[in-house]
Design a protein around this motif. Structure first.
Motif, PDB file in Angstrom:
ATOM      1  N   VAL A  28      -2.512   9.723  -2.132  1.00 37.83           N
ATOM      2  CA  VAL A  28      -1.518  10.703  -2.589  1.00 37.83           C
ATOM      3  C   VAL A  28      -1.868  12.094  -2.086  1.00 37.83           C
ATOM      4  N   THR A  29      -3.138  12.463  -2.210  1.00 34.90           N
ATOM      5  CA  THR A  29      -3.505  13.847  -1.870  1.00 34.90           C
ATOM      6  C   THR A  29      -3.534  14.099  -0.368  1.00 34.90           C
ATOM      7  N   THR A  30      -3.657  13.025   0.444  1.00 36.00           N
ATOM      8  CA  THR A  30      -3.537  13.254   1.881  1.00 36.00           C
ATOM      9  C   THR A  30      -2.085  13.194   2.330  1.00 36.00           C
ATOM     10  N   GLY A  31      -1.175  12.917   1.373  1.00 38.17           N
ATOM     11  CA  GLY A  31       0.241  12.973   1.687  1.00 38.17           C
ATOM     12  C   GLY A  31       0.812  11.714   2.321  1.00 38.17           C
ATOM     13  N   PHE A  32       0.207  10.567   2.053  1.00 35.26           N
ATOM     14  CA  PHE A  32       0.702   9.336   2.680  1.00 35.26           C
ATOM     15  C   PHE A  32       1.312   8.369   1.667  1.00 35.26           C
ATOM     16  N   TRP A  33       1.661   8.894   0.497  1.00 29.01           N
ATOM     17  CA  TRP A  33       2.142   8.009  -0.555  1.00 29.01           C
ATOM     18  C   TRP A  33       3.399   7.235  -0.149  1.00 29.01           C
ATOM     19  N   ASP A  34       4.398   7.970   0.349  1.00 29.13           N
ATOM     20  CA  ASP A  34       5.667   7.309   0.680  1.00 29.13           C
ATOM     21  C   ASP A  34       5.476   6.237   1.744  1.00 29.13           C
ATOM     22  N   GLN A  35       4.659   6.579   2.761  1.00 29.91           N
ATOM     23  CA  GLN A  35       4.427   5.607   3.831  1.00 29.91           C
ATOM     24  C   GLN A  35       3.705   4.367   3.295  1.00 29.91           C
ATOM     25  N   THR A  36       2.763   4.594   2.362  1.00 31.61           N
ATOM     26  CA  THR A  36       2.010   3.472   1.802  1.00 31.61           C
ATOM     27  C   THR A  36       2.931   2.526   1.039  1.00 31.61           C
ATOM     28  N   VAL A  37       3.826   3.119   0.254  1.00 33.85           N
ATOM     29  CA  VAL A  37       4.769   2.287  -0.498  1.00 33.85           C
ATOM     30  C   VAL A  37       5.662   1.508   0.466  1.00 33.85           C
ATOM     31  N   GLU A  38       6.062   2.187   1.542  1.00 31.81           N
ATOM     32  CA  GLU A  38       6.909   1.536   2.547  1.00 31.81           C
ATOM     33  C   GLU A  38       6.162   0.331   3.157  1.00 31.81           C
ATOM     34  N   THR A  39       4.904   0.572   3.523  1.00 32.73           N
ATOM     35  CA  THR A  39       4.081  -0.496   4.105  1.00 32.73           C
ATOM     36  C   THR A  39       3.913  -1.651   3.122  1.00 32.73           C
ATOM     37  N   LEU A  40       3.642  -1.286   1.872  1.00 31.80           N
ATOM     38  CA  LEU A  40       3.447  -2.314   0.851  1.00 31.80           C
ATOM     39  C   LEU A  40       4.720  -3.157   0.702  1.00 31.80           C
ATOM     40  N   ALA A  41       5.866  -2.500   0.754  1.00 33.19           N
ATOM     41  CA  ALA A  41       7.135  -3.226   0.631  1.00 33.19           C
ATOM     42  C   ALA A  41       7.304  -4.198   1.798  1.00 33.19           C
ATOM     43  N   LEU A  42       6.940  -3.722   3.008  1.00 33.50           N
ATOM     44  CA  LEU A  42       7.029  -4.598   4.184  1.00 33.50           C
ATOM     45  C   LEU A  42       6.114  -5.812   4.010  1.00 33.50           C
ATOM     46  N   ILE A  43       4.888  -5.547   3.536  1.00 37.58           N
ATOM     47  CA  ILE A  43       3.921  -6.633   3.348  1.00 37.58           C
ATOM     48  C   ILE A  43       4.461  -7.651   2.349  1.00 37.58           C
ATOM     49  N   ILE A  44       4.956  -7.130   1.222  1.00 40.77           N
ATOM     50  CA  ILE A  44       5.428  -8.041   0.178  1.00 40.77           C
ATOM     51  C   ILE A  44       6.588  -8.882   0.688  1.00 40.77           C
ATOM     52  N   SER A  45       7.561  -8.246   1.364  1.00 45.19           N
ATOM     53  CA  SER A  45       8.699  -9.059   1.799  1.00 45.19           C
ATOM     54  C   SER A  45       8.281 -10.066   2.855  1.00 45.19           C
TER      55      SER A  45
END
Lengths: 427, 283
Positions: free
Chosen positions: B81-98
């Motif tokens: 979060v503090t390095t500013g990559f939260w949104d991208q991480t959630v996006e990646t996680l969504a890709l992984i899950i699907s």
């Protein structure tokens, strides 16, 4: 008066029992006729060769087909315990699996209550397995992720019995085998003997008229085995189920079997009561099986040697302070003597608690210094029992038995020898 | 002789072109389904407030692994979060899950099937070898041609890459179920379906869960590569770091991938461990 009635009571019981059994003898529960099992892709070829009188090894060599069971025929009567006996590889486990078609027969008939199981449709077979014939396995084969209760109820669940009903019935049978209080446990939490009680309960739950037991108690220690045999015999007496029991254990067969069927190399060699077989053995194989005197002739030091008997120490040269460790181990296992072996399993000699203590007091470090010079003679594993007896009787400590390369294979003590001999002569 | 060249590549591109022209309807349909599915998962995940998300993962970590791991999860997300990559991480996680869900939906049944049939296995095994050893980038080309740029080709290329372990470990697990347990099932009158669901799948569960774990880890590595066709997520930043030779950006986004990988691995692994322990006999 009292004395008389007491004396009569057991007489009557055994008389009744005998009558029940002989009365049941009239009814054939399961008839096996000319049953064959060939493992391989061309069973017809092997069957043809068997009919021509060729033997098992020839067929294997020429066609690659393995003869599991050949031309087995016998009749099991209603309510009896029928033991199928043989050494490993004799086809007994295959034979019992042909009865409920866990293995498909290659030829022949298995007739249960007048119906040929070998020719049954899939759905009929399913019905029979669900209602009429259950099985107990050597490795227990419980489902580890299910509780004891769910395991016991498995057959009923498969059959589609409602949860309340099947759990009630499962509790009933668990109670019969004395495990009602463990219903919520998992199999892994129980000892081997208890696990097999669950296996027995599972097989009893569907109230089958035939129970197949494949070396059911072989994985248990002798004490538990006898206990389970008693459980089985009692349950069988109460409900007069037909039990077909595979075993390689002579004691077991004699103890529980109403009749015994001996197998060798896939063939049924003889069927009869234990007395029949003892008095009129069909051939040398059967004789060797049953006549203790003969058996002991074939026994050597190697066959009676036991590994667990005496503690062993490895690599004495490198062991500084090996004396303390050795003492500790002897104390731990409550032994007076221990064998010292080198890294090649060769016997270096025998130490005793006294010799070790003596060494410790004189400050010696090496285990070799504690060896007793007068003991530690080894016995070759090929030595016949008759010769072994004299040596064992004369020796104060257990005797180390070695193979032809001088490697340690086990030890013989007076107790071990006597137990083995008495087993051989028992019938 | 040296003039002759096997035009394998041409044939494959002809095939893909043909698929593109004549099969566009099917691919459009597949694309819509995958897009809706993975888009839905991403929308769902990003709708969760950051603190709730972190709290939920930490709670899961506490339940499965204990205090230390829960603490690690909070710390790891804190860094992301503090390095500013939260949104991208959630996006990646969504890709992984699907991608994982699709892989498992296809892979587990295929594994079960190939465990029960020798013939299926002889076809499936070399296919899986092919899928796993073909360089991952290569899938991206036809995927992008057939489905256009974006999330869909990324997810599908990931599915192809990450499905093999699910198939393999399912088949292995089913085949390794104790023989007498299977015999017991049959001897008590199980139909083939009952045998599968009551005996074989429960018995194979530890192995199947190990397959799930492997699939997730494979999906994670592929999802990063899939950013080349515009799948988005942390991979975009990794890619940007490489193309701009920006070491700092590369490290920060790469670290996000590493932290995500550790959390996913330990958490999914813990589900397999617990089940694997039970069957052990205590005497």
């Amino acid at each position: 008066m009292e004395v008389v009635s007491e004396a009569q009571a057991p007489d009557t019981v055994s008389g009744e029992e005998g009558r029940v059994r002989s009365g049941a003898a009239a009814e054939d529960k399961l008839v096996v006729r000319n049953l064959y099992k060939i493992f391989g892709n061309r069973p017809e070829v092997a069957l043809q060769m068997l009919r021509e009188g060729r033997d098992k090894d020839e067929i294997l060599k020429e066609t690659g087909q393995v003869v599991g069971v050949r031309d087995a025929s016998f009749t099991v009567k209603k309510g009896e315990i029928f033991v199928i006996m043989g050494l490993s590889g004799s086809g007994k486990s295959t034979l019992i699996r042909l009865l409920n078609r866990l293995i498909e027969p290659s030829a022949g008939e298995v007739v249960v209550d007048g119906v040929n199981v070998a020719a049954m449709s899939k759905s009929k077979l399913l019905e029979m397995r669900r209602h009429d014939m259950s099985m107990v396995f050597q490795s227990f084969a419980l489902l580890p992720q299910r509780t004891v209760l769910d395991n016991a109820a498995f057959g009923l669940e498969v059959r589609g019995v409602a949860r309340d009903e099947r759990e009630r019935r499962a509790m009933e049978v668990l109670d019969q085998v004395g495990l009602a209080s463990f219903a919520k446990s998992y199999p892994a939490q129980l000892s081997g003997g208890m696990q097999q009680r669950v296996g027995l309960a599972r097989a009893l739950a569907s109230n089958p008229s035939i129970m197949l037991m494949d070396e059911a108690f072989s994985a248990l220690d002798p004490l538990r085995r006898t206990e389970m045999q008693d459980v089985l015999v009692n349950l069988q007496r109460e409900h007069s189920r037909t039990v077909i029991f595979v075993s390689h254990d002579l004691d077991e067969a004699l103890r529980i079997g109403d009749r015994i069927c001996i197998m060798e190399g896939g063939r049924v060699v003889q069927v009869g009561t234990s007395d029949d077989i003892l008095e009129r053995p069909a051939d040398d194989y059967v004789r060797a099986f049953f006549r203790g005197v003969d058996v002991s002739k074939y026994m050597t030091a190697g066959t009676v040697a036991q590994k667990e008997q005496v503690t062993i120490f490895d690599r004495p040269e490198e062991l500084v302070g090996g004396i303390h460790a050795a003492l500790e181990r002897l104390r731990l296992y409550d032994r007076d003597y221990g064998f010292v072996l080198d890294q090649h399993q060769k016997v270096l000699g025998v130490v005793s608690v006294e010799s070790l203590i003596r060494c410790r007091e004189t400050g010696a470090h090496r285990l070799r210094d504690a060896l007793l010079p007068e003991l530690g003679a080894t016995v070759p594993s090929s030595l016949p029992i008759e010769d072994l007896i004299r040596i064992v009787v004369a020796s104060p400590c257990p005797l180390p038995v070695v193979d032809e390369n001088g490697r340690y294979v086990g030890a013989v003590t007076k107790t071990v020898l006597l137990t083995k001999l008495s087993k051989g002569v028992a019938p | 002789m040296s003039e002759f060249r096997l035009p394998l590549g041409e044939w494959v591109s002809l095939l893909v072109n043909w698929l593109q022209d004549d099969g566009s309807g099917i691919f459009e349909a597949i694309g819509t389904v995958v897009e809706t599915f993975s888009g839905g998962i991403e929308d769902g995940l990003s709708a969760v407030p950051v603190w709730l998300f972190i709290g939920a993962v930490a709670a899961l970590g506490l339940w499965r692994k204990g205090w230390a791991f829960a603490g690690f999860c909070v710390l790891a997300f804190g860094v992301i979060v503090t390095t500013g990559f939260w949104d991208q991480t959630v996006e990646t996680l969504a890709l992984i899950i699907s991608a994982t869900v699709i892989s498992l939906l296809m892979g587990v049944p295929l594994g079960i099937w190939s465990a029960s049939s020798k013939r299926v296995e002889t076809i499936v095994r070399p296919t899986l070898d092919f899928m796993q050893t073909m360089p991952a980038f290569v899938y991206l080309i036809p995927a992008a041609m057939l489905f256009g740029l974006g999330r869909v080709p990324g997810v599908l290329a990931t599915v192809i890459f990450s499905m093999p372990p699910a198939v393999r470990l399912t088949a292995l697990g089913i085949r390794q179920v104790n023989k007498e347990q299977v015999e017991a099932g049959i001897s008590f009158g199980c139909t083939p379906a009952q045998l599968l669901f009551k005996v074989q799948i429960p018995g194979a569960m530890p192995s199947i869960l190990a397959g799930v774990n492997q699939t997730i880890m494979m999906a994670l590595s592929m999802v990063i590569i899939a950013s080349m066709v515009g799948a988005g997520g942390l991979g975009n930043d990794v890619l940007a770091g490489i193309s701009r030779l920006d070491v700092g950006l590369g490290f920060e986004s790469g670290l996000g991938v590493v932290l995500l990988a550790i959390m996913l691995d330990r958490l999914t692994e813990s589900f397999g461990e617990r089940r694997a322990k039970r069957p052990k006999r205590g005497s």
